[in-house]
Design a protein around this motif. Structure first.
Motif, PDB file in Angstrom:
ATOM      1  N   ALA A  61       0.833  -1.210   0.000  1.00  0.00           N
ATOM      2  CA  ALA A  61       0.000   0.000   0.000  1.00  0.00           C
ATOM      3  C   ALA A  61       0.863   1.253   0.000  1.00  0.00           C
ATOM      4  O   ALA A  61       0.533   2.255  -0.650  1.00  0.00           O
ATOM      5  N   LYS A  62       2.007   1.158   0.714  1.00  0.00           N
ATOM      6  CA  LYS A  62       2.874   2.340   0.839  1.00  0.00           C
ATOM      7  C   LYS A  62       3.558   2.706  -0.482  1.00  0.00           C
ATOM      8  O   LYS A  62       4.111   3.783  -0.616  1.00  0.00           O
ATOM      9  N   GLU A  63       3.515   1.783  -1.440  1.00  0.00           N
ATOM     10  CA  GLU A  63       4.050   2.094  -2.776  1.00  0.00           C
ATOM     11  C   GLU A  63       3.065   2.992  -3.538  1.00  0.00           C
ATOM     12  O   GLU A  63       3.412   3.626  -4.521  1.00  0.00           O
ATOM     13  N   PHE A  64       1.809   3.012  -3.103  1.00  0.00           N
ATOM     14  CA  PHE A  64       0.791   3.778  -3.837  1.00  0.00           C
ATOM     15  C   PHE A  64       0.399   5.084  -3.141  1.00  0.00           C
ATOM     16  O   PHE A  64      -0.044   6.020  -3.778  1.00  0.00           O
ATOM     17  N   ILE A  65       0.542   5.105  -1.826  1.00  0.00           N
ATOM     18  CA  ILE A  65       0.102   6.291  -1.086  1.00  0.00           C
ATOM     19  C   ILE A  65       0.908   6.364   0.208  1.00  0.00           C
ATOM     20  O   ILE A  65       1.253   5.327   0.777  1.00  0.00           O
ATOM     21  N   THR A  66       1.218   7.581   0.650  1.00  0.00           N
ATOM     22  CA  THR A  66       2.122   7.661   1.804  1.00  0.00           C
ATOM     23  C   THR A  66       1.364   7.580   3.126  1.00  0.00           C
ATOM     24  O   THR A  66       0.245   8.095   3.240  1.00  0.00           O
ATOM     25  N   PRO A  67       2.000   6.974   4.133  1.00  0.00           N
ATOM     26  CA  PRO A  67       1.398   6.936   5.474  1.00  0.00           C
ATOM     27  C   PRO A  67       1.118   8.352   5.996  1.00  0.00           C
ATOM     28  O   PRO A  67       0.130   8.580   6.684  1.00  0.00           O
ATOM     29  N   LEU A  68       1.984   9.292   5.606  1.00  0.00           N
ATOM     30  CA  LEU A  68       1.819  10.668   6.109  1.00  0.00           C
ATOM     31  C   LEU A  68       0.471  11.258   5.680  1.00  0.00           C
ATOM     32  O   LEU A  68      -0.211  11.934   6.456  1.00  0.00           O
ATOM     33  N   THR A  69       0.083  10.978   4.432  1.00  0.00           N
ATOM     34  CA  THR A  69      -1.206  11.484   3.934  1.00  0.00           C
ATOM     35  C   THR A  69      -2.334  10.931   4.798  1.00  0.00           C
ATOM     36  O   THR A  69      -3.234  11.664   5.221  1.00  0.00           O
ATOM     37  N   LEU A  70      -2.262   9.644   5.079  1.00  0.00           N
ATOM     38  CA  LEU A  70      -3.355   9.011   5.839  1.00  0.00           C
ATOM     39  C   LEU A  70      -3.313   9.404   7.305  1.00  0.00           C
ATOM     40  O   LEU A  70      -4.357   9.507   7.948  1.00  0.00           O
ATOM     41  N   GLN A  71      -2.125   9.667   7.806  1.00  0.00           N
ATOM     42  CA  GLN A  71      -2.018  10.170   9.177  1.00  0.00           C
ATOM     43  C   GLN A  71      -2.698  11.540   9.251  1.00  0.00           C
ATOM     44  O   GLN A  71      -3.461  11.829  10.176  1.00  0.00           O
ATOM     45  N   ALA A  72      -2.447  12.369   8.235  1.00  0.00           N
ATOM     46  CA  ALA A  72      -3.023  13.716   8.245  1.00  0.00           C
ATOM     47  C   ALA A  72      -4.553  13.663   8.166  1.00  0.00           C
ATOM     48  O   ALA A  72      -5.234  14.341   8.933  1.00  0.00           O
ATOM     49  N   VAL A  73      -5.112  12.851   7.266  1.00  0.00           N
ATOM     50  CA  VAL A  73      -6.585  12.846   7.131  1.00  0.00           C
ATOM     51  C   VAL A  73      -7.276  12.123   8.280  1.00  0.00           C
ATOM     52  O   VAL A  73      -8.388  12.491   8.667  1.00  0.00           O
ATOM     53  N   SER A  74      -6.601  11.095   8.840  1.00  0.00           N
ATOM     54  CA  SER A  74      -7.271  10.353   9.919  1.00  0.00           C
ATOM     55  C   SER A  74      -7.073  11.035  11.266  1.00  0.00           C
ATOM     56  O   SER A  74      -7.839  10.820  12.201  1.00  0.00           O
ATOM     57  N   GLY A  75      -6.010  11.844  11.375  1.00  0.00           N
ATOM     58  CA  GLY A  75      -5.714  12.487  12.657  1.00  0.00           C
ATOM     59  C   GLY A  75      -5.109  11.508  13.648  1.00  0.00           C
ATOM     60  O   GLY A  75      -5.009  11.804  14.838  1.00  0.00           O
ATOM     61  N   ASN A  76      -4.691  10.351  13.180  1.00  0.00           N
ATOM     62  CA  ASN A  76      -4.079   9.329  14.046  1.00  0.00           C
ATOM     63  C   ASN A  76      -2.830   8.757  13.386  1.00  0.00           C
ATOM     64  O   ASN A  76      -2.730   8.772  12.146  1.00  0.00           O
ATOM     65  N   ASN A  77      -1.923   8.214  14.214  1.00  0.00           N
ATOM     66  CA  ASN A  77      -0.756   7.539  13.641  1.00  0.00           C
ATOM     67  C   ASN A  77      -1.209   6.374  12.785  1.00  0.00           C
ATOM     68  O   ASN A  77      -2.207   5.716  13.098  1.00  0.00           O
ATOM     69  N   VAL A  78      -0.458   6.136  11.719  1.00  0.00           N
ATOM     70  CA  VAL A  78      -0.773   5.014  10.829  1.00  0.00           C
ATOM     71  C   VAL A  78       0.027   3.792  11.298  1.00  0.00           C
ATOM     72  O   VAL A  78       1.187   3.913  11.677  1.00  0.00           O
ATOM     73  N   PHE A  79      -0.611   2.641  11.302  1.00  0.00           N
ATOM     74  CA  PHE A  79       0.053   1.401  11.716  1.00  0.00           C
ATOM     75  C   PHE A  79       0.506   0.665  10.456  1.00  0.00           C
ATOM     76  O   PHE A  79      -0.304   0.420   9.566  1.00  0.00           O
ATOM     77  N   ASP A  80       1.791   0.338  10.398  1.00  0.00           N
ATOM     78  CA  ASP A  80       2.245  -0.336   9.186  1.00  0.00           C
ATOM     79  C   ASP A  80       3.212  -1.478   9.472  1.00  0.00           C
ATOM     80  O   ASP A  80       3.761  -2.054   8.541  1.00  0.00           O
ATOM     81  N   SER A  81       3.422  -1.769  10.742  1.00  0.00           N
ATOM     82  CA  SER A  81       4.371  -2.843  11.032  1.00  0.00           C
ATOM     83  C   SER A  81       3.905  -3.677  12.215  1.00  0.00           C
ATOM     84  O   SER A  81       3.373  -3.146  13.189  1.00  0.00           O
ATOM     85  N   LEU A  82       4.138  -4.959  12.100  1.00  0.00           N
ATOM     86  CA  LEU A  82       3.781  -5.875  13.185  1.00  0.00           C
ATOM     87  C   LEU A  82       4.867  -5.883  14.253  1.00  0.00           C
ATOM     88  O   LEU A  82       4.629  -6.219  15.398  1.00  0.00           O
ATOM     89  N   LEU A  83       6.055  -5.497  13.815  1.00  0.00           N
ATOM     90  CA  LEU A  83       7.218  -5.678  14.703  1.00  0.00           C
ATOM     91  C   LEU A  83       7.861  -4.347  15.094  1.00  0.00           C
ATOM     92  O   LEU A  83       9.060  -4.275  15.320  1.00  0.00           O
TER      93      LEU A  83
END
Ligand code: C5P
Length: 417
Positions: A61-83
């Protein structure tokens, strides 16, 4: 095999008509497909409805859209790792799985669907799916060939059998140039389906709708009419009954199937529509005048076919009764009255004029000069006006728009009662 899995049973309670997802906790899982570009809008729309949204992204997913964009619109940290120890310390994956009222996976790629079906837990998103007791909605998005592949169909059918919700996909032109089934549903559609899933039942209401054109006879074989297809009125009837309404549809001549559980009364002329509507209006809570009623009718209807005897033909027209204004003028058991205004310019000015002059509770206006919306089209966009406010319902297919419209009408109706 996986046709008709798109949920269509949507029923909303009174208190939730304003914000259909108030306080609902939603995990949006994004996997690696081009449709990920629709996700910021999806997050925004879910939040507009009152939901708290946490985004989980796969590496793809991160190849198509940045976590920063989704952090900004959701107002929350984006989760992208299990570890990731820091993320786990803030909200561990089990905690996140328990936190969710619903997990939506959009876009759900063929790979993610296969992984969830196989019970894999190789990344955060698939792990969450195993660790949650919340419902899971899969919103497939992929190339049409990949979608129709037997293994994908099997995976989707198997997830559906296990109680996961499968939303879509839609058909049409794809990012890769192919045409077919595999498009991710639009954000507005996903939000509506989310409301369907998370909301309980609306108390019953009785609704009367006029739809389609009228035909005003000139002689036994000729008439004056307009281009109304009736699609919007029929879509409203269908949405109203899905939302728990008891629906009566007074229809001009159209070639549309009667929506389920709808009492349909066929009429031809404006006068007939007027008579039927006035006879029934007081037995209903809400009246929606969606018909394109002919404003005038020939003052005389020839009993015989008029012959081509001269180069000119003059037809004298007289005004038809205004059905909506007459219902709105009822002094007893007056239903909540909603009109439509199809305008080509100064939309707000003319719509508000009709709202006032016809003494309506609400008017839905559309600009019919814009190509691809309104008359005879599958899509429409509306602006709702009432005494002290207005609201946009953006371009959408008439089914979805009808549902949003009925929800808004119920909200206003409930305020009055
Ligand atoms: O005045 P106008 O025809 O633009 O108003 C449109 C609204 O009034 C629509 O809701 C339409 O269904 C309703 N109407 C009606 N009877 C008429 C004319 C319009 O109910 N004779």
């Amino acid at each position: 095999m996986v046709e008709n899995m798109l949920s269509c049973c949507a029923i909303f309670p009174e208190s939730l008509v304003t914000m259909t997802l108030t306080n609902k906790k939603i995990v949006l899982g994004i996997s690696g497909g081009i449709a990920a570009y629709k996700c910021p809008e999806l997050v925004r729309r879910l939040k507009d409805q009152g939901a708290d949204v946490r985004v989980v992204m796969t590496n793809g997913a991160k190849e198509f859209i940045t976590p920063l964009t989704l952090q900004a619109v959701s107002g929350n940290n984006v989760f992208d790792s299990l570890l990731d120890p820091a993320a786990e310390a803030a909200m561990g994956h089990i905690e996140l799985a328990k936190w969710a009222d619903l997990i939506i996976i959009a876009p759900a790629t063929a790979n993610t669907i296969a992984a969830i079906n196989a019970g894999l837990a190789g990344d955060l998103l698939t792990t969450l799916c195993l660790a949650t007791a919340a419902p899971i909605a899969i919103v497939p998005a992929m190339n049409q060939q990949m979608y129709s592949a037997a293994i994908t169909q099997q995976n989707i059918a198997s997830l559906s059998q296990r109680g996961l919700h499968i939303w879509g996909p839609g058909s049409g032109e794809q990012a890769c140039g192919d045409v077919g089934k595999g498009r991710m549903l639009e954000a507005a559609e996903i939000v509506t389906l989310t409301g369907d899933l998370l909301m309980p039942i609306h108390p019953s209401f009785k609704i009367l709708i006029t739809a389609g054109p009228t035909r005003e006879a000139i002689d036994p074989v000729r008439y004056i009419s307009n281009h109304s297809s009736g699609k919007m009125g029929y879509a409203i009837a269908q949405a109203a009954q899905l939302l728990g309404g008891e629906v009566t549809l007074i229809s001009g001549p159209v070639s549309l199937a009667t929506p389920n559980n709808t009492h349909r009364i066929d009429v031809t002329s404006a006068q007939e529509m007027h008579q039927q509507t006035l006879a029934l209006a007081q037995q209903h809570d809400i009246f929606i005048a969606c018909a394109a009623v002919a404003d005038y009718r020939p003052s005389e209807v020839s009993g015989q076919k008029i012959k081509k005897s001269s180069d000119e033909m003059v037809i004298t027209m007289i005004k038809n009764p205004d059905i909506l204004a007459d219902v709105a003028a009822l002094t007893q058991q007056r239903p909540f009255c909603v009109g439509f205004a199809a305008e080509t310019q100064d939309v707000e000015k003319y719509a508000r004029g009709k709202l006032r002059n016809k003494k309506l509770d609400l008017i839905a206006a559309n600009n019919v000069s814009v190509a691809g919306q309104g008359f005879n089209s599958d899509d429409n966009a509306l602006t709702l006006y009432w005494d002290k406010g207005q609201q946009e319902l953006p371009l959408a297919n008439k089914q979805l728009l009808a549902k949003q419209l009925v929800l808004e009408i119920l909200k206003h109706y409930n305020k009055q009662h």
